[in-house]
Scaffold this motif. Structure first.
Motif, mmCIF file in Angstrom:
data_model
loop_
_atom_site.group_PDB
_atom_site.id
_atom_site.type_symbol
_atom_site.label_atom_id
_atom_site.label_comp_id
_atom_site.label_asym_id
_atom_site.label_seq_id
_atom_site.Cartn_x
_atom_site.Cartn_y
_atom_site.Cartn_z
ATOM 1 N N SER A 1 -3.034 3.318 11.390
ATOM 2 C CA SER A 1 -2.135 2.181 11.612
ATOM 3 C C SER A 1 -2.869 0.847 11.581
ATOM 4 O O SER A 1 -2.242 -0.214 11.618
ATOM 5 N N VAL B 1 -1.474 8.962 11.579
ATOM 6 C CA VAL B 1 -1.475 8.061 10.429
ATOM 7 C C VAL B 1 -2.299 6.830 10.801
ATOM 8 O O VAL B 1 -2.221 6.335 11.935
ATOM 9 N N GLY C 1 -2.479 3.855 6.320
ATOM 10 C CA GLY C 1 -1.418 4.767 5.898
ATOM 11 C C GLY C 1 -1.866 6.180 5.616
ATOM 12 O O GLY C 1 -1.037 7.088 5.506
ATOM 13 N N ASP C 2 -3.194 6.388 5.509
ATOM 14 C CA ASP C 2 -3.703 7.748 5.286
ATOM 15 C C ASP C 2 -3.422 8.623 6.512
ATOM 16 O O ASP C 2 -3.428 8.148 7.651
ATOM 17 N N GLU C 3 -3.222 9.900 6.263
ATOM 18 C CA GLU C 3 -3.060 10.863 7.350
ATOM 19 C C GLU C 3 -4.412 11.504 7.636
ATOM 20 O O GLU C 3 -5.109 11.949 6.711
ATOM 21 N N GLU D 1 4.984 6.474 7.967
ATOM 22 C CA GLU D 1 4.601 5.095 8.252
ATOM 23 C C GLU D 1 5.693 4.288 8.956
ATOM 24 O O GLU D 1 5.546 3.084 9.188
ATOM 25 N N LYS E 1 9.815 8.410 7.537
ATOM 26 C CA LYS E 1 8.516 8.505 6.862
ATOM 27 C C LYS E 1 7.389 8.408 7.894
ATOM 28 O O LYS E 1 7.558 7.864 8.984
ATOM 29 N N VAL F 1 11.930 3.225 5.139
ATOM 30 C CA VAL F 1 10.841 3.886 5.878
ATOM 31 C C VAL F 1 11.339 4.893 6.916
ATOM 32 O O VAL F 1 10.531 5.615 7.498
ATOM 33 N N LYS G 1 0.829 -1.205 0.000
ATOM 34 C CA LYS G 1 0.000 0.000 0.000
ATOM 35 C C LYS G 1 0.867 1.259 0.000
ATOM 36 O O LYS G 1 0.430 2.330 -0.402
ATOM 37 N N PHE G 2 2.112 1.111 0.488
ATOM 38 C CA PHE G 2 3.025 2.259 0.564
ATOM 39 C C PHE G 2 4.108 2.201 -0.514
ATOM 40 O O PHE G 2 5.040 2.999 -0.513
ATOM 41 N N VAL H 1 5.314 0.381 10.141
ATOM 42 C CA VAL H 1 6.009 -0.657 9.367
ATOM 43 C C VAL H 1 7.016 -1.390 10.247
ATOM 44 O O VAL H 1 7.131 -2.625 10.190
#
Length: 726
Positions: free
Chosen positions: A648, A646, A699-701, A539, A537, A534, A510-511, A543
């Motif tokens: 999770s 984010v 992963g969306d903010e 995420e 980042k 990562v 997804k990332f 991750v």
């Protein structure tokens, strides 16, 4: 009519379980209802009729078969296993057994009073409505725990205690005469004493009052009590430790390698109180470097068979909570006699290596020593030397808060050891080691142990310097004994589960990341690439956490299978005996074998390894709970603040959001996301709006606010505000 049915139904359930036990004990024998009733000591007509009905019910479910008219036997193909119960938060469980390919679902009706973690005997059968097998608990072989922490609700003639643990599906009934000094609403520690067959809840008694919910010390003590971990030492153990002779004597020095004249120093966290490892450095005439890894000689003071050793073994590890350390050893040892404090002579157990400029090991030596620590550094101070290559420690990072000058020889030693450590690390990574440098969440605390701020601890060169030489000592000690084929305490780590790796692959794609499954080497390499990519980042923490979860748990064992994560064929724990009992065992065994001793009992030490692994796991859970507690406490004071986080995790009941600036995680419930009606899409790890088709995915903010901060449950609930616009 309904009351009668309810009563019979309840009894039928009880008789079903008991019938199973009777038939399972003698699976080759057939029983009629009279024989079963006799074993159950029942002679009334009503009970016998219920047994007849239960036998027919079990036959109709294909759990038993009728060998002759009215005689019943266990089905020969029936499967009976011993294993453990893993409860879910939905009052159902899974039966876990090494003999089975996968865990087997246990519906609530089949639990038969078993609780999470209990060792049980279970029967596996296939449901008619589904091809998936189910399990029924027949017998509880061993309770995982009998003491529980909860809040007491005192009624007129009795009380009950409700725990906050999501896997504890029942409260505990407390008779009036077993409430002790508890008052309504107190947090208490209770002991489960009995669970009558027809009772909905187990019976127990209050054994300790911990305080009022939400109070700091109450909640910290509750965390320790929940996992059966002590927070003080028995008086007799303290008294024994204080009577020990902790002086450095000429007689004892004569039995050891004297290394007091060799440059030696420690590098530890700023707030460390015990220093169980030191490094020495010397340039040899042949141009090589002699580096000593010196470890506090705890086994010199903690002798086998003493009450001090028994207490250390029972604890097996120190517990590092956010605001305190619960040590494995009394303070007179952990902070004084065994702590390698600066400008003091100490007894140590050492691994001394001669390395050339390529960080190749030319020679090694193991044995008891005496040292003198010339300097104590915090990691930040050592890092300053490495980065600036200077002998001046700036005031803002020094332990004292004042700038000072370091001896030139220590600067040279630090820089050379940093250079060698980087070469050792490079070789290790090339050999397939996994680089887990997960960000640690730390708190600034005031005098009342209340969190005033959050910061993140990351490993730098100074941390890696210490890490590499500790790894070297651990590896070489294990290799030295392992190649002799003698019983030893290893730290083992199995290869990751492929299904979990595939799950990680599905998440990280997804990332825009991926893993290479071609071989063991490519998996390791791609994992390292992922963990590097990562860094920094949004995420990263998610991750890192998911990647760690794919790994098998490291544990202690006498059966060496190597250490996958470190890419070592031999590995042990030798370097922290102040805080880990397995290291004490490693010291004792190493000295015993150096003295020419024969191989010790593998069975005896395997049992000690299992105990150490279990206690390590409990301590890790307590440490995690203390972090969660402090995060909730910190967020209580920030209820009006809007945070960027984010996503999770995504489930059918909502999304988990980790706040970027402080790593605190909470849940937004799906029904409270108001801009649309959202449905969970498992394939996308997302919520999809039915009208707008808007996607809220992993992963969306998103922006959130604190809705509720529950200190007792250590749980955060968030209000969902909006998605961050690109």
């Amino acid at each position: 009519m309904s009351k009668k049915k309810k009563k019979i139904g309840k009894k039928a359930k009880d008789f079903t379980s008991q019938i199973f036990k009777i038939l399972a004990k003698e699976p080759s024998k057939s029983f009629n209802y009279k024989q079963i009733a006799a074993q159950l000591e029942l002679n009334d007509t009503k009970s016998r009729n219920e047994i007849i009905r239960d036998l027919k019910l079990l036959k109709s479910q294909d759990k038993i078969h009728e060998t002759d008219r009215g005689k019943y036997q266990m089905i020969s193909k029936a499967e009976y296993y011993e294993g453990y119960l893993d409860m879910t938060s939905r009052k159902t469980g899974y039966f876990v057994c090494d003999e089975l390919e996968e865990d087997v679902f246990v519906p609530k009706i089949n639990l038969n009073h078993a609780l999470d973690g209990d060792k049980v005997r279970a029967y596996i059968y296939n449901r008619r409505s589904s091809r998936k097998p189910e399990a029924e608990v027949l017998e509880i072989l061993e309770r995982d725990k009998e003491e529980f922490v909860g809040v007491i609700d005192i009624q007129k003639n009795f009380a009950f205690v409700t725990t906050a643990h999501p896997k504890m599906y029942t409260d505990i009934f407390i008779p009036k005469n077993k409430i002790g000094e508890a008052q309504h609403g107190d947090v208490v520690l209770v002991k489960m004493e009995d669970w009558p067959k027809k009772a909905d809840s187990p019976f127990g008694s209050v054994i300790k009052v911990l305080g009022k919910p939400g109070e700091h010390n109450t909640e910290i003590h509750a965390i320790l009590a929940e996992y059966g971990l002590p927070y003080d030492f028995p008086l007799e153990v303290e008294a024994y430790a204080k009577k020990l002779d902790t002086s450095i004597t000429e007689e004892e020095i004569s039995k050891r390698r004297d290394m007091r004249d060799v440059l030696t120093f420690t590098i530890d966290p700023k707030d460390a109180k015990d220093f169980d490892d030191a490094l020495s450095f010397e340039v040899l005439e042949n141009g090589n470097y002699e580096i000593g890894i010196h470890i506090a000689d705890v086994s010199h003071y903690v002798k086998e068979g003493t009450i001090l050793d028994e207490e250390a073994y029972n604890r097996a590890t120190s517990v590092y909570l956010v605001d305190r350390v619960v040590p494995m050893l009394p303070e007179v040892l952990s902070n004084f006699a065994c702590s390698l404090r600066p400008h003091e002579e100490k007894y140590t157990f050492s691994a001394v290596f001669q390395l050339n400029n390529k960080a190749e090991i030319v020679d090694s030596w193991f044995g008891r020593t005496v040292i003198y620590s010339d300097q104590r550094f915090a990691y930040e101070e050592a890092q300053s030397i490495i980065e600036s290559k200077s002998d001046i420690i700036p005031a803002e990072i020094s332990l004292t808060g004042e700038a000072y000058q370091v001896d030139e020889t220590i600067v040279e030693a630090t820089l050379k050891m940093d250079e060698l450590a980087k070469k050792l690390r490079s070789k290790r990574m090339a050999h397939g080691a996994i680089s887990f440098d997960k960000v640690e969440v730390k708190f600034h605390l005031n005098e009342q142990a209340e969190p005033t701020g959050v910061y993140f601890k990351q490993s730098k060169d100074a941390n890696h310097l210490i890490e590499e030489f500790m790894l070297l000592a651990n590896r070489k000690v294990a290799e030295f004994i392992g190649k002799q084929k003698k019983t030893f305490v290893y730290r083992i780590h199995d290869e990751p589960n492929e299904d979990k790796l595939m799950g990680l692959q599905n998440l990280i794609k997804k990332f825009g990341y991926s893993l290479n499954f071609k071989s063991k080497a490519t998996i390791s390499k791609s994992l390292n690439t992922l963990l590097t990519d990562v860094v920094g980042k949004k995420e990263q923490n998610m991750v890192d956490t998911l990647a760690i979860r794919t790994m098998s748990k490291a544990e202690y064992s006498t059966h060496n299978i190597g250490h996958y994560g470190l890419a070592f064929d031999y590995y042990s724990h030798f370097t922290s005996p102040i805080r880990r009992y397995p290291d004490v065992m490693a010291h004792r065994l190493l000295q015993y074998y150096l003295d020419g001793g024969k191989s010790v009992s593998e069975e005896e030490y395997e049992e000690k390894c299992k105990h150490s692994s279990q206690m390590e796991n409990l301590a890790a859970n307590a440490e995690r709970d203390s972090i969660k507690y402090m995060q909730v406490k910190y967020m209580q004071d920030h209820k009006d603040q809007e945070f960027l986080g984010v996503i999770s995790g995504v489930t059918e009941w909502g999304i988990y959001v980790e706040i970027i600036e402080n790593k605190c995680e909470g849940m937004c419930r799906i029904r409270e996301i108001k801009d649309d009606y959202y449905v969970f899409d498992e394939t996308q790890y997302a919520l999809v709006g039915e009208v707008s088709k808007n996607i809220i995915q992993l992963g969306d903010e998103v922006y959130v606010k604190v809705k509720n901060a529950d200190l007792v449950k250590k749980q955060l609930d968030f209000w969902y505000i909006r998605q961050k616009e690109d």
